[in-house]
Write a protein that holds these residues in place. Structure first.
Motif, PDB file in Angstrom:
ATOM      1  N   ARG A   1     -20.420 -38.462  17.386  1.00 24.65           N
ATOM      2  CA  ARG A   1     -20.439 -38.317  15.930  1.00 24.65           C
ATOM      3  C   ARG A   1     -21.711 -38.937  15.353  1.00 24.65           C
ATOM      4  NH1 ARG A   1     -19.153 -34.905  12.316  1.00 24.65           N
ATOM      5  NH2 ARG A   1     -18.673 -35.752  10.279  1.00 24.65           N
TER       6      ARG A   1
ATOM      7  N   GLU B   1     -23.957 -41.101  13.159  1.00 31.03           N
ATOM      8  CA  GLU B   1     -23.614 -42.295  12.387  1.00 31.03           C
ATOM      9  C   GLU B   1     -24.574 -42.462  11.220  1.00 31.03           C
ATOM     10  OE1 GLU B   1     -21.291 -44.182  11.172  1.00 31.03           O
ATOM     11  OE2 GLU B   1     -20.673 -44.614  13.238  1.00 31.03           O
TER      12      GLU B   1
ATOM     13  N   GLN C   1     -14.020 -38.746  19.200  1.00 30.05           N
ATOM     14  CA  GLN C   1     -13.220 -38.323  18.052  1.00 30.05           C
ATOM     15  C   GLN C   1     -11.820 -37.878  18.459  1.00 30.05           C
ATOM     16  OE1 GLN C   1     -16.610 -38.050  18.394  1.00 30.05           O
ATOM     17  NE2 GLN C   1     -17.263 -36.489  16.940  1.00 30.05           N
TER      18      GLN C   1
ATOM     19  N   TYR D   1     -11.515 -42.010  14.083  1.00 29.67           N
ATOM     20  CA  TYR D   1     -12.505 -42.790  13.346  1.00 29.67           C
ATOM     21  C   TYR D   1     -12.279 -44.281  13.555  1.00 29.67           C
ATOM     22  CZ  TYR D   1     -13.920 -38.588  10.801  1.00 29.67           C
ATOM     23  OH  TYR D   1     -14.391 -37.348  10.463  1.00 29.67           O
TER      24      TYR D   1
ATOM     25  N   ARG E   1      -9.603 -40.113   8.510  1.00 28.70           N
ATOM     26  CA  ARG E   1      -9.897 -41.164   7.533  1.00 28.70           C
ATOM     27  C   ARG E   1     -10.349 -40.495   6.228  1.00 28.70           C
ATOM     28  NH1 ARG E   1      -7.679 -43.966  10.546  1.00 28.70           N
ATOM     29  NH2 ARG E   1      -8.280 -45.933  11.487  1.00 28.70           N
TER      30      ARG E   1
END
Length: 463
Positions: free
Chosen positions: A382, A384, A414, A419, A463
């Motif tokens: 992912r 950042e 993931q 998250y 999230r």
């Protein structure tokens, strides 16, 4: 990455390890060779470990292979006998291309399943089901869609019989646990708390040969060097604790004894295949995603003021920054909107529509544009936030290695962790990211795709 000391590790490929391994008594032989080790904290511990097949124990699969080889002739013969009134010798002779396709799909399911077995959290039956879903079932669907004829009926029956035969074999087949001797100290101590690792009773030790010794080779070579050398001479292989950790968790072990980099096996054509698959899947998904995009944009606009899309500076491959785009899921102008911070599970900045689209990953669909531009891939670590990356590069070991590949919309971390909301969670997530960087392959991408679909259905990790 984790296996070192080649003089000890040459035994990893030795044949018939089971027959060469001698019985090790924790209380007698090991203490005799290491009389200075009196503390129970430093005594070797014999454990039973549920490892993926053919990683430590080399299973003999001759009967399984014969069973699979006999499957198609038996199934096709049974189907032909049942349909004999409609079939003729001429039609059967014409059926060989169909049977060849079915045989190729059957072999493909077998090969794919053998690769999926290395992931310990994937149920054996679930792995077999995934294997036939991308091989045998599409072949059967092709036969079912063709105009009706005795040959197509035969092929369809053979497909259904092959799927049933294959799943039954995988459901009934079981692998035995490995018996390993762990030398405490260093990162080896982290193995005792992992699922699938249980301490053996001394009565079990007398009945089973030891399949290998596990140690932190950067830590234990000074205290257990003589023991490691002696057992290696007897044909008992030695494994670094990080290797066993990877097999049990599908994560790269991070600790004080880790190297300063991650070894990556570069596949010459894999990046080009990945890029072609990314673009093809995006194009094929447009009939489904465009209506969702339109409805989501309308819902965001009706609920709260502000732009429909949210852009944020993220770090991509080789540390290059780019503007990642996604649907806005928070109230516009909220405190911290321009800051690089984590989003908590109960964050009151998130709108009602935002909470829904986050749960089912709808907010990520606009990132298809980042994929088309080449800044991201469908699968990868992912991306950042740039401010957090600067902090993690200084505080988290090996963090910069996650930028060796393009970031992804979905990825290994993931689907298995979700998250994170703090630095400790980031370290744990990094172990998954580095595993993907180290082991990226078509098989792993396929598994991530499957787990992503499960995540979308369950809403895990949102999230």
């Amino acid at each position: 990455m984790h296996r070192s000391f080649s003089i000890l590790m040459k035994e990893l490929s030795a044949p018939n390890i089971q027959e060469k391994a001698s019985e090790i008594s924790e209380s007698e032989e090991l203490q005799a060779e290491n009389p200075s080790q009196k503390s129970s904290q430093s005594d070797p511990v014999r454990v039973s470990v549920a490892l993926p097949p053919n990683r430590i124990i080399r299973t003999r699969q001759i009967w399984s292979k014969l069973l699979h080889a006999a499957a198609l002739p038996v199934i096709v013969g049974g189907a032909a006998f049942w349909l004999e009134s409609e079939l003729s010798v001429t039609l059967l002779q014409q059926a060989w291309p169909v049977m060849a396709l079915l045989a190729a799909a059957y072999v493909g399911a077998w090969v794919l399943n053998s690769k999926l077995e290395r992931y310990p959290f994937l149920n054996q039956f679930e792995g077999a089901l995934l294997s036939v879903s991308v091989t045998l079932l599409p072949a059967g669907g092709l036969f079912a869609a063709m105009p009706g004829s005795p040959i197509n009926t035969l092929a369809l029956l053979a497909t259904l019989g092959s799927v049933g035969w294959y799943l039954a074999d995988k459901f009934l087949h079981r692998y035995r646990n490995s018996s390993l001797l762990i030398l405490p100290g260093g990162v080896s101590d982290r193995l005792f708390d992992l699922p699938g690792v249980s301490k053996e009773q001394k009565t079990q030790n007398k009945k089973r040969a030891c399949d290998g010794i596990v140690a932190d080779l950067h830590e234990s070579i000074s205290t257990h060097g003589q023991l490691l050398a002696n057992q290696s001479m007897k044909g008992i292989p030695t494994y670094h604790a990080g290797y066993i950790y990877e097999l049990l968790t599908a994560r790269v072990l991070l600790g004080a004894s880790c190297k300063a980099s991650v070894d990556v096996w570069k596949r010459r054509y894999y990046p080009y295949v990945r890029r072609a698959v990314d673009l093809t899947l995006i194009i094929l998904s447009l009939p489904l995603t465009l209506p969702i995009v339109a409805l989501t944009a309308a819902a965001i606009r009706l609920e709260s003021q502000g732009p429909v899309l949210f852009r944020q500076r993220r770090v991509g491959r080789k540390g290059e920054t780019f503007q990642m785009v996604k649907f806005r899921s928070m109230y516009h102008g909220n405190p911290g909107e321009e800051s690089d911070v984590f989003a908590d599970e109960g964050d009151d900045r998130i709108t009602r529509v935002g909470r829904f689209i986050r749960k089912f990953r709808i907010d990520e669909i606009p990132q298809f544009w980042n994929v088309i531009k080449g800044e991201m891939s469908l699968i990868g670590p992912r991306p950042e936030q740039a401010g957090l990356v600067e902090k993690f590069d200084d505080d988290v070991t090996l963090y910069e290695n996650r930028h060796l590949v393009r970031p992804g919309i979905t990825g290994w971390a993931q689907v298995l962790q979700g998250y994170v909301a703090d630095e400790e969670g980031t370290r744990h997530k990094l172990e998954y990211d580095l595993y993907y960087v180290k082991h990226q392959s078509v098989t792993l991408d396929l598994l991530i795709t499957y787990l992503t679909l499960k995540t979308i259905v369950t809403g895990f990790g949102a999230r």
